[in-house]
Scaffold this active site. Structure first.
Site, mmCIF file in Angstrom:
data_model
loop_
_atom_site.group_PDB
_atom_site.id
_atom_site.type_symbol
_atom_site.label_atom_id
_atom_site.label_comp_id
_atom_site.label_asym_id
_atom_site.label_seq_id
_atom_site.Cartn_x
_atom_site.Cartn_y
_atom_site.Cartn_z
ATOM 1 N N PHE A 156 0.778 2.604 5.178
ATOM 2 C CA PHE A 156 0.661 2.047 6.778
ATOM 3 C C PHE A 156 1.294 0.704 7.060
ATOM 4 O O PHE A 156 1.343 0.391 8.120
ATOM 5 C CB PHE A 156 -0.864 1.705 7.158
ATOM 6 C CG PHE A 156 -1.589 0.748 6.460
ATOM 7 C CD1 PHE A 156 -1.589 -0.533 7.052
ATOM 8 C CD2 PHE A 156 -2.254 0.853 5.360
ATOM 9 C CE1 PHE A 156 -2.066 -1.561 6.700
ATOM 10 C CE2 PHE A 156 -3.037 -0.428 4.890
ATOM 11 C CZ PHE A 156 -2.927 -1.635 5.616
ATOM 12 N N LYS A 180 6.311 12.128 4.722
ATOM 13 C CA LYS A 180 5.038 12.249 4.926
ATOM 14 C C LYS A 180 4.579 10.606 5.251
ATOM 15 O O LYS A 180 4.191 10.027 4.369
ATOM 16 C CB LYS A 180 4.116 12.713 3.714
ATOM 17 C CG LYS A 180 2.845 13.566 4.142
ATOM 18 C CD LYS A 180 1.685 12.736 4.944
ATOM 19 C CE LYS A 180 1.155 11.807 4.030
ATOM 20 N NZ LYS A 180 0.225 10.436 4.966
ATOM 21 N N GLU A 183 -0.640 8.311 7.923
ATOM 22 C CA GLU A 183 -1.404 8.905 9.209
ATOM 23 C C GLU A 183 -1.949 7.716 10.054
ATOM 24 O O GLU A 183 -2.216 8.259 11.289
ATOM 25 C CB GLU A 183 -2.703 9.672 8.724
ATOM 26 C CG GLU A 183 -3.830 9.198 8.031
ATOM 27 C CD GLU A 183 -3.442 9.020 6.571
ATOM 28 O OE1 GLU A 183 -2.398 8.817 6.100
ATOM 29 O OE2 GLU A 183 -4.504 8.833 5.853
ATOM 30 N N ARG A 184 -2.027 6.421 9.689
ATOM 31 C CA ARG A 184 -2.430 5.503 10.300
ATOM 32 C C ARG A 184 -1.348 4.808 11.029
ATOM 33 O O ARG A 184 -1.620 4.128 12.234
ATOM 34 C CB ARG A 184 -3.162 4.378 9.514
ATOM 35 C CG ARG A 184 -4.439 4.951 9.227
ATOM 36 C CD ARG A 184 -5.212 4.037 7.888
ATOM 37 N NE ARG A 184 -4.753 3.998 6.767
ATOM 38 C CZ ARG A 184 -5.120 3.291 5.559
ATOM 39 N NH1 ARG A 184 -6.178 2.434 6.033
ATOM 40 N NH2 ARG A 184 -4.728 3.188 4.506
ATOM 41 N N SER A 233 -1.802 2.722 -2.486
ATOM 42 C CA SER A 233 -2.549 1.930 -3.249
ATOM 43 C C SER A 233 -2.768 2.603 -4.684
ATOM 44 O O SER A 233 -2.179 3.521 -5.018
ATOM 45 C CB SER A 233 -4.043 2.258 -2.579
ATOM 46 O OG SER A 233 -4.267 3.512 -2.649
ATOM 47 N N CYS A 288 2.164 -5.731 -0.108
ATOM 48 C CA CYS A 288 1.997 -5.726 -1.537
ATOM 49 C C CYS A 288 2.389 -6.880 -2.271
ATOM 50 O O CYS A 288 2.494 -7.153 -3.715
ATOM 51 C CB CYS A 288 2.554 -4.363 -2.274
ATOM 52 S SG CYS A 288 4.343 -4.435 -1.996
ATOM 53 N N GLU A 388 -7.499 -5.640 -5.796
ATOM 54 C CA GLU A 388 -6.471 -6.134 -4.533
ATOM 55 C C GLU A 388 -7.727 -6.034 -3.125
ATOM 56 O O GLU A 388 -8.155 -5.132 -2.910
ATOM 57 C CB GLU A 388 -5.655 -4.784 -4.312
ATOM 58 C CG GLU A 388 -4.775 -5.095 -2.984
ATOM 59 C CD GLU A 388 -3.802 -4.097 -3.019
ATOM 60 O OE1 GLU A 388 -3.833 -2.924 -3.168
ATOM 61 O OE2 GLU A 388 -2.396 -4.423 -2.676
HETATM 62 P P1 NAD Z 1 -3.016 4.569 0.522
HETATM 63 O O1 NAD Z 1 -2.906 4.925 -0.965
HETATM 64 O O2 NAD Z 1 -4.411 4.704 1.255
HETATM 65 O O3 NAD Z 1 -1.927 5.719 1.463
HETATM 66 C C1 NAD Z 1 -0.680 5.809 0.889
HETATM 67 C C2 NAD Z 1 -0.235 7.301 1.440
HETATM 68 O O4 NAD Z 1 -1.139 8.302 0.465
HETATM 69 C C3 NAD Z 1 -0.544 7.523 2.845
HETATM 70 O O5 NAD Z 1 0.569 8.562 3.234
HETATM 71 C C4 NAD Z 1 -2.004 8.654 2.763
HETATM 72 O O6 NAD Z 1 -1.844 9.641 3.579
HETATM 73 C C5 NAD Z 1 -1.779 9.088 1.362
HETATM 74 N N1 NAD Z 1 -3.139 9.241 0.607
HETATM 75 C C6 NAD Z 1 -4.366 8.542 1.033
HETATM 76 N N2 NAD Z 1 -5.350 8.701 0.149
HETATM 77 C C7 NAD Z 1 -4.912 9.891 -0.419
HETATM 78 C C8 NAD Z 1 -5.561 10.670 -1.595
HETATM 79 N N3 NAD Z 1 -6.844 10.482 -1.932
HETATM 80 N N4 NAD Z 1 -4.994 11.676 -2.061
HETATM 81 C C9 NAD Z 1 -3.348 11.823 -1.846
HETATM 82 N N5 NAD Z 1 -2.938 11.117 -0.608
HETATM 83 C C10 NAD Z 1 -3.477 10.233 -0.138
HETATM 84 O O7 NAD Z 1 -2.292 3.274 0.684
HETATM 85 P P2 NAD Z 1 -2.391 2.240 2.249
HETATM 86 O O8 NAD Z 1 -3.715 1.901 2.496
HETATM 87 O O9 NAD Z 1 -1.472 3.132 3.459
HETATM 88 O O10 NAD Z 1 -1.342 1.301 2.066
HETATM 89 C C11 NAD Z 1 -1.490 -0.010 1.351
HETATM 90 C C12 NAD Z 1 -1.435 -0.011 -0.262
HETATM 91 O O11 NAD Z 1 -0.284 0.142 -0.433
HETATM 92 C C13 NAD Z 1 -1.841 -1.375 -0.858
HETATM 93 O O12 NAD Z 1 -2.526 -0.872 -2.022
HETATM 94 C C14 NAD Z 1 -0.613 -2.043 -1.206
HETATM 95 O O13 NAD Z 1 -0.395 -2.801 -2.199
HETATM 96 C C15 NAD Z 1 0.355 -0.810 -1.485
HETATM 97 N N6 NAD Z 1 1.755 -0.699 -1.387
HETATM 98 C C16 NAD Z 1 2.497 -1.054 -2.641
HETATM 99 C C17 NAD Z 1 4.021 -1.327 -2.206
HETATM 100 C C18 NAD Z 1 4.786 -1.403 -3.571
HETATM 101 O O14 NAD Z 1 5.935 -1.573 -3.388
HETATM 102 N N7 NAD Z 1 4.162 -1.607 -4.799
HETATM 103 C C19 NAD Z 1 4.510 -1.472 -1.009
HETATM 104 C C20 NAD Z 1 3.661 -1.470 0.227
HETATM 105 C C21 NAD Z 1 2.044 -1.006 -0.129
#
Ligand code: NAD
Length: 506
Positions: A156, A180, A183-184, A233, A288, A388
């Site tokens: 998101f 994909k 969703e947020r 994450s 991140c 985090e």
């Molecule tokens: P998230 O892991 O909740 O969601 C990421 C994606 O995974 C979304 O599209 C979501 O629909 C899907 N998802 C969520 N839960 C899932 C599950 N249990 N099983 C399968 N798919 C699932 O992450 P977020 O809250 O949207 O984003 C923030 C996180 O992303 C932070 O931890 C941040 O550090 C990380 N991030 C990392 C980078 C990097 O380059 N390393 C860059 C941006 C964000």
């Protein structure tokens, strides 16, 4: 603000060149984080929806991969121009659904466009290699090919930039692509898709399948998808990495972070402090690359000086919606996330840290705001030093020497980024050679690489081999064929003999 209903937007899947009506899928609400109002509903797609997208992408792949690369990039050149024309619109959409301010939102649109520019160089980026005469009259060459249907799952916090980390490279290299989005924050992806259509991309080469966990699981298991790029994450990155690899796919999974900002006693504080503030509290700490731990290197007077100045600057930040001029601290993404951030601050206090700036009391009535917060006296063994939080919370760790600062940093399970503030080149070199982080900032709090470099997290901040963007990004979305050639009938060419490598090689 007008009535909520007037703002509710239609979020649709885009499959095989058609924006589809919602067909009975469940939905999840999308909010304006600054007001807490519902602005859209994301359809949670089923396996059948995903399967249709894979079939459409697979059908489109044949023609697209056979289209000469110099023609494929004409679409990207047009796309770049359209993104420029719609720059403000995209920026404002990012602010609306994510909450960040116009400067940050504009910054991410710019960073996304830079990847499109990079991908316009695909004829050069896709070049293979050659060595002529590896044996007499024998040449060895390699060619790069697209993989087929590939998918990207995005978070998101950068609804424009992160889809653009992979989309232009994947399609420029000749793949068919399924996005994909989070969703947020699905609205920016939808606009990115509409502009791609305008740029003339053939139907089926780009598809959007909205959804959440179940849609992701379908992607990991679908036999028609060759590669999965994930950003999100750490726990989900691990699930995606293991799940997609178990199904024979190539995976890159960029994960969470806990980045240290090491402040040496000689740091130029007038410039370092605004930089630290922007790293910690910009985008409400939802980056991140956010600096979330300030490691103040002794003596005590120097530590106190930096903590005091950071506190002073943080407490005077203007809190407000991203679309209001002058807002410096914007809301976090959801009420549930704000609660989670609060739980971390409570936990830090229980663990023995001192809350020297407390943002737990919501600073505004509406929306998902959390005030700037500083936890001082944080120790390495505390969870607030290691996990985090992803909110506007800074943990302060005090150490006596640079080596202790490096040791603290290296004990983190994460290795996304680390910054150092100093004018001492020898200290910088000492740190660079020892610190375990993949993106390093010297007097720079957000060490974001340009599009032609890889986005380079290590340790638990990354799962896979080839990172996103740069040459790694191109390699991730292509595979090689290596060819070795001799011509038998050409007069005047000495024929290879049995002793030569062509015959004896494995
Ligand atoms: P998230 O892991 O909740 O969601 C990421 C994606 O995974 C979304 O599209 C979501 O629909 C899907 N998802 C969520 N839960 C899932 C599950 N249990 N099983 C399968 N798919 C699932 O992450 P977020 O809250 O949207 O984003 C923030 C996180 O992303 C932070 O931890 C941040 O550090 C990380 N991030 C990392 C980078 C990097 O380059 N390393 C860059 C941006 C964000």
């Amino acid at each position: 603000m007008q009535e909520t209903q007037e703002f509710v937007r239609d979020v649709r899947n885009f499959i095989g060149g058609q924006w589809e009506e919602r067909n009975g899928q469940e939905t999840e609400a999308v909010y304006d984080p600054a007001t807490g109002q519902v602005i859209a509903e994301t359809p949670l797609s089923t396996r059948e929806d995903l399967d249709r997208a894979v079939k459409a992408a697979s059908a489109a792949f044949e023609g697209w991969s056979a289209t000469p690369v110099v023609q494929r990039i004409q679409v990207l050149f047009r796309y770049k121009m359209l993104l420029e024309e719609h720059f403000e619109e995209l920026r404002d959409l990012v602010t609306l659904e994510n909450g960040k301010d116009a400067k940050d939102a504009g910054g991410e649109v710019r960073r996304g466009i830079e990847v499109v520019e990079f991908a316009c160089g695909m004829p050069t980026l896709m070049m293979g290699e050659t060595v002529r005469d590896v044996a007499r009259g024998v040449d060895n060459v390699s060619y790069r090919y697209p993989l087929g249907v590939v998918a990207a799952i995005t978070p998101f916090n950068f609804p424009c930039m992160i889809p653009l980390w992979t989309l232009p490279i994947a399609i420029g290299a000749g793949n068919a692509y399924i996005l994909k989005p989070s969703e947020r924050t699905p609205l920016t992806s939808q606009r990115l898709g509409e502009l791609l259509v305008e740029a003339g991309l053939p139907d089926g080469v780009f598809n959007i399948v909205n959804g959440a966990r179940e849609t992701v699981e379908a992607i990991l298991e679908h036999p028609g998808i060759e590669a999965v790029s994930f950003v999100g994450s750490q726990p989900v990155a691990e699930i995606v990495y293991k799940g997609a690899s178990a199904h024979g796919k190539r995976v890159q999974a960029l994960a969470g972070a806990k980045n240290s900002m090491i402040v040496m006693p000689d740091a130029v504080l007038d410039q370092a402090v605004p930089n630290i503030i922007s790293s910690t509290y910009g985008n409400a700490g939802e980056r991140c690359l956010a600096g979330s731990v300030l490691v103040a290197v002794g003596p005590k007077e120097a530590q106190d000086r930096v903590v005091e100045k950071v506190k002073e600057a943080a407490s005077s930040m203007k809190i407000g919606p991203g679309y209001e001029e002058g807002s410096e601290l914007t809301p976090v993404i959801r009420a549930s996330h704000r609660d989670r951030v609060k739980e971390y601050v409570d936990l830090g206090e229980e663990e023995g840290a001192e809350v020297v700036l407390d943002g737990r009391e919501p600073p505004r009535e509406e929306g998902f705001f959390f005030g700037p917060t500083i936890l001082d006296g944080v120790k390495g063994e505390m969870r607030v030093a290691r996990e985090e939080i992803f909110g506007p919370v800074l943990s302060v760790v005090r150490v006596d020497s640079l080596d202790e600062a490096i040791e603290f940093t290296n004990e983190s399970p994460f290795g996304n980024a680390c910054s150092i503030y100093t004018e001492n080149g020898a200290a910088v070199r000492h740190w660079r050679e020892r610190v375990e982080a993949g993106m390093l900032g010297v007097n720079i709090g957000v060490a974001a690489p340009m599009a032609f470099f890889p986005f380079n997290g290590i340790k638990n901040s990354f799962y896979g081999d080839l990172h996103a963007t740069g040459k790694d990004g191109v390699r991730f979305f292509t595979e090689n064929k290596v060819e070795i050639t001799r011509w038998l009938s050409e007069p005047g060419v000495p024929q290879p003999t049995v002793e030569q490598p062509i015959e004896s090689g494995g």
